[in-house]
Scaffold this active site. Structure first.
Site, mmCIF file in Angstrom:
data_model
loop_
_atom_site.group_PDB
_atom_site.id
_atom_site.type_symbol
_atom_site.label_atom_id
_atom_site.label_comp_id
_atom_site.label_asym_id
_atom_site.label_seq_id
_atom_site.Cartn_x
_atom_site.Cartn_y
_atom_site.Cartn_z
ATOM 1 N N LYS A 141 0.863 -1.194 0.000
ATOM 2 C CA LYS A 141 0.000 0.000 0.000
ATOM 3 C C LYS A 141 0.890 1.231 0.000
ATOM 4 O O LYS A 141 1.817 1.340 0.804
ATOM 5 C CB LYS A 141 -0.891 0.015 1.266
ATOM 6 C CG LYS A 141 -1.777 1.248 1.374
ATOM 7 C CD LYS A 141 -2.931 1.183 0.403
ATOM 8 C CE LYS A 141 -3.704 2.492 0.262
ATOM 9 N NZ LYS A 141 -3.292 3.270 -0.923
ATOM 10 N N GLN A 198 7.338 4.079 3.947
ATOM 11 C CA GLN A 198 5.929 3.664 3.984
ATOM 12 C C GLN A 198 5.755 2.348 4.752
ATOM 13 O O GLN A 198 4.740 2.160 5.424
ATOM 14 C CB GLN A 198 5.404 3.516 2.544
ATOM 15 C CG GLN A 198 3.886 3.503 2.441
ATOM 16 C CD GLN A 198 3.280 4.904 2.450
ATOM 17 O OE1 GLN A 198 3.823 5.804 1.815
ATOM 18 N NE2 GLN A 198 2.184 5.109 3.152
ATOM 19 N N LYS A 242 5.725 3.427 8.422
ATOM 20 C CA LYS A 242 4.553 4.286 8.679
ATOM 21 C C LYS A 242 3.292 3.429 8.748
ATOM 22 O O LYS A 242 2.492 3.542 9.673
ATOM 23 C CB LYS A 242 4.413 5.316 7.545
ATOM 24 C CG LYS A 242 3.245 6.256 7.711
ATOM 25 C CD LYS A 242 2.883 7.018 6.436
ATOM 26 C CE LYS A 242 4.085 7.657 5.786
ATOM 27 N NZ LYS A 242 3.686 8.636 4.742
ATOM 28 N N LYS A 282 5.613 2.242 -3.053
ATOM 29 C CA LYS A 282 5.446 3.593 -3.624
ATOM 30 C C LYS A 282 5.698 3.502 -5.119
ATOM 31 O O LYS A 282 6.477 2.674 -5.570
ATOM 32 C CB LYS A 282 6.466 4.562 -3.002
ATOM 33 C CG LYS A 282 6.081 6.013 -3.149
ATOM 34 C CD LYS A 282 5.131 6.407 -2.053
ATOM 35 C CE LYS A 282 4.714 7.847 -2.120
ATOM 36 N NZ LYS A 282 4.063 8.270 -0.867
ATOM 37 N N GLY A 336 -2.727 8.437 -3.557
ATOM 38 C CA GLY A 336 -2.268 9.748 -4.031
ATOM 39 C C GLY A 336 -0.933 10.145 -3.418
ATOM 40 O O GLY A 336 -0.467 9.552 -2.449
ATOM 41 N N ASP A 337 -0.314 11.136 -3.990
ATOM 42 C CA ASP A 337 0.903 11.769 -3.444
ATOM 43 C C ASP A 337 1.116 13.041 -4.277
ATOM 44 O O ASP A 337 0.171 13.515 -4.922
ATOM 45 C CB ASP A 337 2.111 10.816 -3.514
ATOM 46 C CG ASP A 337 3.268 11.283 -2.625
ATOM 47 O OD1 ASP A 337 3.184 11.112 -1.398
ATOM 48 O OD2 ASP A 337 4.248 11.858 -3.133
ATOM 49 N N THR A 382 -4.582 13.679 5.694
ATOM 50 C CA THR A 382 -3.162 13.817 6.073
ATOM 51 C C THR A 382 -2.939 15.114 6.843
ATOM 52 O O THR A 382 -2.312 15.131 7.911
ATOM 53 C CB THR A 382 -2.262 13.762 4.825
ATOM 54 O OG1 THR A 382 -2.633 12.647 4.031
ATOM 55 C CG2 THR A 382 -0.802 13.655 5.214
ATOM 56 N N ASN A 417 -2.193 19.503 -1.129
ATOM 57 C CA ASN A 417 -3.200 18.792 -0.343
ATOM 58 C C ASN A 417 -2.882 18.807 1.161
ATOM 59 O O ASN A 417 -3.732 19.163 1.978
ATOM 60 C CB ASN A 417 -3.259 17.350 -0.887
ATOM 61 C CG ASN A 417 -4.188 16.489 -0.088
ATOM 62 O OD1 ASN A 417 -3.858 16.073 1.011
ATOM 63 N ND2 ASN A 417 -5.369 16.231 -0.615
ATOM 64 N N SER A 471 -6.998 5.925 3.924
ATOM 65 C CA SER A 471 -7.026 5.101 2.705
ATOM 66 C C SER A 471 -7.521 3.700 3.031
ATOM 67 O O SER A 471 -8.250 3.079 2.254
ATOM 68 C CB SER A 471 -5.621 4.996 2.087
ATOM 69 O OG SER A 471 -5.311 6.162 1.365
HETATM 70 P P1 NDP Z 1 0.645 18.190 -3.670
HETATM 71 O O1 NDP Z 1 1.077 17.848 -5.049
HETATM 72 O O2 NDP Z 1 -0.795 18.397 -3.394
HETATM 73 O O3 NDP Z 1 1.416 19.495 -3.164
HETATM 74 C C1 NDP Z 1 2.807 19.539 -3.103
HETATM 75 C C2 NDP Z 1 3.213 20.931 -2.659
HETATM 76 O O4 NDP Z 1 4.614 20.968 -2.445
HETATM 77 C C3 NDP Z 1 2.932 22.001 -3.707
HETATM 78 O O5 NDP Z 1 2.725 23.218 -3.057
HETATM 79 C C4 NDP Z 1 4.214 22.022 -4.528
HETATM 80 O O6 NDP Z 1 4.446 23.237 -5.205
HETATM 81 C C5 NDP Z 1 5.235 21.819 -3.422
HETATM 82 N N1 NDP Z 1 6.418 21.117 -3.937
HETATM 83 C C6 NDP Z 1 6.460 19.897 -4.508
HETATM 84 N N2 NDP Z 1 7.707 19.601 -4.877
HETATM 85 C C7 NDP Z 1 8.467 20.653 -4.510
HETATM 86 C C8 NDP Z 1 9.838 20.949 -4.604
HETATM 87 N N3 NDP Z 1 10.703 20.081 -5.165
HETATM 88 N N4 NDP Z 1 10.266 22.133 -4.108
HETATM 89 C C9 NDP Z 1 9.407 23.007 -3.542
HETATM 90 N N5 NDP Z 1 8.089 22.796 -3.441
HETATM 91 C C10 NDP Z 1 7.635 21.627 -3.908
HETATM 92 O O7 NDP Z 1 1.237 17.028 -2.743
HETATM 93 P P2 NDP Z 1 0.822 16.639 -1.264
HETATM 94 O O8 NDP Z 1 0.392 17.833 -0.501
HETATM 95 O O9 NDP Z 1 -0.087 15.480 -1.350
HETATM 96 O O10 NDP Z 1 2.212 16.089 -0.684
HETATM 97 C C11 NDP Z 1 3.118 16.912 0.036
HETATM 98 C C12 NDP Z 1 4.038 16.033 0.871
HETATM 99 O O11 NDP Z 1 3.254 15.241 1.775
HETATM 100 C C13 NDP Z 1 4.890 15.020 0.082
HETATM 101 O O12 NDP Z 1 6.110 14.837 0.764
HETATM 102 C C14 NDP Z 1 4.067 13.738 0.176
HETATM 103 O O13 NDP Z 1 4.869 12.582 0.005
HETATM 104 C C15 NDP Z 1 3.571 13.860 1.615
HETATM 105 N N6 NDP Z 1 2.392 13.067 1.956
HETATM 106 C C16 NDP Z 1 1.230 13.152 1.244
HETATM 107 C C17 NDP Z 1 0.131 12.418 1.614
HETATM 108 C C18 NDP Z 1 -1.178 12.542 0.926
HETATM 109 O O14 NDP Z 1 -2.146 11.953 1.399
HETATM 110 N N7 NDP Z 1 -1.294 13.293 -0.171
HETATM 111 C C19 NDP Z 1 0.189 11.471 2.745
HETATM 112 C C20 NDP Z 1 1.432 11.527 3.489
HETATM 113 C C21 NDP Z 1 2.484 12.276 3.070
HETATM 114 P P3 NDP Z 1 3.707 23.556 -6.630
HETATM 115 O O15 NDP Z 1 2.295 23.931 -6.251
HETATM 116 O O16 NDP Z 1 4.485 24.674 -7.205
HETATM 117 O O17 NDP Z 1 3.786 22.296 -7.419
HETATM 118 O O1 2IT Z 2 3.024 9.084 1.905
HETATM 119 C C1 2IT Z 2 1.870 8.650 2.091
HETATM 120 O O2 2IT Z 2 1.548 8.091 3.136
HETATM 121 C C2 2IT Z 2 0.885 8.846 1.036
HETATM 122 N N1 2IT Z 2 1.198 9.472 0.035
HETATM 123 C C3 2IT Z 2 -0.481 8.253 1.151
HETATM 124 C C4 2IT Z 2 -0.465 6.844 0.666
HETATM 125 C C5 2IT Z 2 -1.825 6.202 0.483
HETATM 126 O O3 2IT Z 2 -1.766 5.075 -0.032
HETATM 127 O O4 2IT Z 2 -2.852 6.756 0.820
#
Ligand code: NDP
Ligand code: 2IT
Length: 450
Positions: free
Chosen positions: A90, A111, A114, A126, A165-166, A209, A240, A383
């Site tokens: 997952k 992961q 976690k 992943k 998602g990610d 998250t 997100n 999830s």
């Molecule tokens: P999104 O794509 O929704 O948002 C990512 C954000 O981070 C955007 O604001 C983006 O900027 C910025 N960003 C991405 N890459 C870079 C970079 N290299 N340098 C600077 N800014 C950057 O992703 P999420 O919010 O879902 O994910 C954010 C983090 O949280 C990641 O590390 C992800 O692995 C982690 N995560 C996500 C989960 C989820 O459920 N979605 C669960 C657990 C962890 P821009 O808008 O310009 O692209």
């Molecule tokens: O980093 C993470 O935990 C996620 N991007 C969510 C993974 C998921 O399968 O919901």
């Protein structure tokens, strides 16, 4: 040579020498499980470390698709199915130009632990692609998602490997990925989560998250007779995780004053205008510079103007800081700035956002540190609620999901704190989380035999 040196040598010799993100994640886990290794030699005797540092399967595939000008495009696709001792693989899927095997290996490795920390029965994986969603039309996004699934669908399954998602993969992309799987297999199997509600998605998965991060922080603070109420908070990112963290901070009575994206950062000392932020990032998918255009009192600093490669948001004095963008985004310069400004707590929303040097500084200065494996686990936990409602042809209401998320985050904190007490680790939540996660996976590996 001790087990840490031995394992690092083995990992370096069997991976690409440049897998620096994976080696960073691995080293942190290896160091922090030392008290467990010392008290329970069975883990070394069963060669758990040698076994756990190899992904079970690394899948690499080619994605061919047509852009709006009918030109053929080629991208790389990957899925790292790292460990399934606790349950089916997952983990999320990331679409970003920086995606490579090293980044996905570190994310899949994190992961595993976690997912174990949540107490749920899921393994760690992943996947993703170096496809850049920025500037692509709706049709191009759909075409790419369909081609991604076509290239790889025979490796997933609702009891084999469940995607999610990610970065760069939200409800829209998940909907297209799911739709293509349905066409290819003629099934409605729950092979991906973060689906739109209309496709069986979970109420509250999109916000899980970010909300979970703040629930975890609040539980931790309550145990220190502290609260987020009235406190200035700084956040990086504006996707997100960041936006929902900001939303929940307001609900808790805190004042979130920053956010950032890949081009720059915003400081709005009156508190981030959440509606405007959502409009810019979720609806228009535009740059944050437009926030400052519409909100005259806010300041916008371009990435090129950051000091020593350190995000401007970490220069703003705050009680709590929440990195919610990407890996290694908070370096030692940023950590020192936060410490100089008397930060009290650092809670990771992104995966591995803090560099090892920055973590050392926080630890040396007794700043409470909530590691990603625990603090951002609310997303993957919800999830599993989505998988559960799909598989039972039932559904959980928004209230039920929220209540379950609160319980899960507070149990994660309790389990980690119990582990810290058991191994005399004080408030070293990094080691507590790593020991808890590692032990659950290792015990399951031993129970299954070789
Ligand atoms: P999104 O794509 O929704 O948002 C990512 C954000 O981070 C955007 O604001 C983006 O900027 C910025 N960003 C991405 N890459 C870079 C970079 N290299 N340098 C600077 N800014 C950057 O992703 P999420 O919010 O879902 O994910 C954010 C983090 O949280 C990641 O590390 C992800 O692995 C982690 N995560 C996500 C989960 C989820 O459920 N979605 C669960 C657990 C962890 P821009 O808008 O310009 O692209
Ligand atoms: O980093 C993470 O935990 C996620 N991007 C969510 C993974 C998921 O399968 O919901």
């Amino acid at each position: 040579m001790d087990y840490i040196e031995q394992a690092m040598k083995l990992a370096i010799s069997t991976n690409c020498q440049d897998d620096r993100n994976f080696f960073q994640a691995l080293k942190e886990v290896l160091i922090s499980i030392k008290p467990l290794m010392e008290q329970h030699p069975k883990y070394l005797n069963h060669r758990i470390i040698q076994r756990i540092i190899y992904p079970n399967r690394e899948i690499r595939f080619k994605i061919e698709w047509l852009n709006d000008n009918n030109q053929t495009q080629v991208n790389n696709g990957y899925r790292i199915q790292f460990n399934n001792a606790l349950g089916p693989y997952k983990g999320g899927v990331r679409f970003h130009p920086s995606v490579n095997p090293d980044i996905l290996k570190f994310l899949a490795f994190e992961q595993i632990f976690k997912n174990a920390i949540t107490g749920l029965h899921i393994g760690g994986a992943k996947g993703g692609s170096d496809f850049d969603p920025k500037g692509k039309s709706e049709k191009e996004i759909m075409k790419f998602c369909q081609a991604f699934m076509t290239a790889f669908y025979n490796s997933v399954g609702s009891d084999i490997d469940i995607l999610g998602g990610d970065i760069g993969v939200g409800e829209r992309e998940v909907g297209y990925l799911f739709g293509q799987y349905k066409i290819l297999t003629n099934t409605y199997d729950s092979i991906i989560t973060s689906k739109p509600i209309s496709l069986g998605g979970s109420q509250g998965r999109a916000s899980a998250t970010g909300y979970g991060l703040i629930y975890f922080t609040q539980t931790l603070l309550e145990n220190q007779d502290e609260t987020l109420k009235g406190k200035i908070c700084t956040i990086s990112g504006s996707g997100n995780v960041a936006i929902h963290a900001i939303e929940k901070l307001y609900e808790m009575g805190a004042v979130p004053v920053t956010c950032s994206d890949s081009r720059g950062a915003i400081h709005d000392s009156n508190g981030i205008d959440l509606e405007l932020l959502k409009k810019i990032k979720f609806e228009r998918r535009a740059s944050l510079e437009y926030y400052a255009v519409e909100r005259k009192n806010a300041s916008y600093v371009k990435k090129e103007q950051y000091n020593n490669n350190s995000n401007y948001v970490w220069e703003i004095p705050c009680f709590a800081a929440f990195p919610c963008a990407t890996q290694n985004e908070l370096n030692a310069v940023a950590a020192q700035a936060l410490i100089n400004n008397d930060v009290q707590i650092l809670a990771e929303g992104a995966n591995m956002p803090t560099t090892p040097e920055a973590i050392d500084l926080f630890v040396q200065n007794n700043i409470i540190f909530a590691p990603a494996k625990a603090a951002n686990a609310g997303g993957v936990a919800v999830s599993v609620l989505e998988m559960s409602q799909n598989n039972s042809l039932n559904y959980f209401s928004a209230e039920e999901v929220d209540q379950k998320l609160r319980n899960i985050m507070s149990n994660i904190y309790k389990d980690i704190k119990t582990t810290c007490d058991e191994y005399d680790l004080g408030m070293d939540l990094i080691s507590g989380a790593n020991i808890l996660g590692f032990k659950r996976v290792a015990d399951a590996m031993i129970a299954q035999g070789v």
